[in-house]
Design an enzyme around this catalytic site. Sequence first.
Site, PDB file in Angstrom:
ATOM      1  N   HIS A  81       0.863  -1.193   0.000  1.00  0.00           N
ATOM      2  CA  HIS A  81       0.000   0.000   0.000  1.00  0.00           C
ATOM      3  C   HIS A  81       0.896   1.238   0.000  1.00  0.00           C
ATOM      4  CE1 HIS A  81      -2.719   3.099   1.472  1.00  0.00           C
ATOM      5  NE2 HIS A  81      -3.717   2.320   1.125  1.00  0.00           N
ATOM      6  N   GLU A 108       0.784   4.131   1.382  1.00  0.00           N
ATOM      7  CA  GLU A 108       1.090   4.711   2.704  1.00  0.00           C
ATOM      8  C   GLU A 108       2.149   3.863   3.418  1.00  0.00           C
ATOM      9  OE1 GLU A 108      -2.196   5.098   5.518  1.00  0.00           O
ATOM     10  OE2 GLU A 108      -0.736   5.151   7.144  1.00  0.00           O
ATOM     11  N   SER A 153      -9.602   0.659  -2.267  1.00  0.00           N
ATOM     12  CA  SER A 153      -9.451   1.403  -1.015  1.00  0.00           C
ATOM     13  C   SER A 153      -9.389   0.438   0.156  1.00  0.00           C
ATOM     14  CB  SER A 153     -10.641   2.361  -0.854  1.00  0.00           C
ATOM     15  OG  SER A 153     -10.857   2.652   0.496  1.00  0.00           O
ATOM     16  N   ASN A 166      -9.406   0.942   3.381  1.00  0.00           N
ATOM     17  CA  ASN A 166     -10.354   1.132   4.486  1.00  0.00           C
ATOM     18  C   ASN A 166     -11.769   0.751   4.078  1.00  0.00           C
ATOM     19  OD1 ASN A 166     -12.115   3.774   4.264  1.00  0.00           O
ATOM     20  ND2 ASN A 166     -10.149   4.268   3.332  1.00  0.00           N
TER      21      ASN A 166
END
Length: 291
Positions: free
Chosen positions: A124, A126, A220, A222
Site C-alpha cells: 500500500h 502509505e 481502497s 479502508n
Amino acid sequence: MLTNVNITIAKHAGACYGVNRALELTNEAISENDEVFTYGEIIHNPVVVENLRENGVRVIDKPREEGGCVVLRSHGVSPQIEEEIAKLSKVIDATCPFVKKAQVVAKKLGENHKQVIIVGEQGHPEVEALVSYAKLAGAEVFVVSKASDISNLDLFDVGILSQTTQSNEAFDSVAKRIAEKGVRHEIKNTICSATAMRQKSAIELAETVDVMIVLGGRNSANTTRLFDLCKRECDSTFHVERSSEFEELVCQIKEILEDRQSCVVNVGITAGASTPESQIEELREFLETNL
Ligand code: F3S
C-alpha cells in the site's frame, strides 16, 4: 410488490478530513496552474480520479522532467521521492496530516530501535512511505498484517506502529504478541480515529439492518475493511464502487426480499473514508427511487 424501504446512513461514513483536504488542494491547484499532476492516485476512489482526469489532471508514477505542478497523494510518499519531485516541479503536499504524523513516528521508532514493525497492507502506498522513513532512520523493517506473521521473525528490539487505516483489533493482537515475547519494544498506535469511528458506526448499523451497503473504491483499503467488518454482522452485505453498479444492486436486494417474502427492508449504508458525500447521496436517492 410494494416495498417499504428504510434507509439509514451510518453515523460516521464517507470522506474523512484528509480526503476532503486533498481534494480541496487539488481543486485549488487546478485553478492556479496550467498543468496539474497527482503523484499516484490522489485518493483511492476511481470515480474521483476519473473526474479529475476529465478536468485535465493526470496521474504520474515518477517525478517528471517537464515541471508542472505535482500534488502529493493523501497516502504520502517516501522522502526520497518527495525530494526528487521538488527538484523538478512545484509541489503541493496533500498528504493527510495524520499520515504525516505516522511518518514522523516511523522515523523516530527507526532511530530508537533496531527493528520496526508496521502493521499494515504490504505494497500500500502509505505503508511503502512508512517503510522508507523507518529504513532511512536505520532500522530493519517488517510489514505484517496479523499476529501470526511475527512468529518466525527474530525480534530483539522493536518499535511498532500502524498504517493509519488498520483495525485496532489487528494492531492490538500484533502488539500483544510482541509484548509476550519479552523483547525490548515500544508501541505507537498510529491508527486514525476517522477509520475507527467509521468501523464502529458501520458495525453498529450492520447489526440492525437486513441489507448493508458499503460504498467506495475496491482499491481502497479502508473500504474493503469496512466491507469485511459489516459482512460479519450482516450476511447480505454488498460492496459497490460506482453508480453503474446500482441497478444490479437493486436487483440483488429485491431477490433477498422475495426469498424472505418480505416487503419491508431496512438498508444500511456506509462508505469508505475516500468516498465523497455526493456519491453517498446519489446512492441513497437511487435506492429510494428504485426499490
Ligand atoms: Fe487521514 Fe484518517 Fe482520512 S489518516 S486520509 S483522516 S482516514
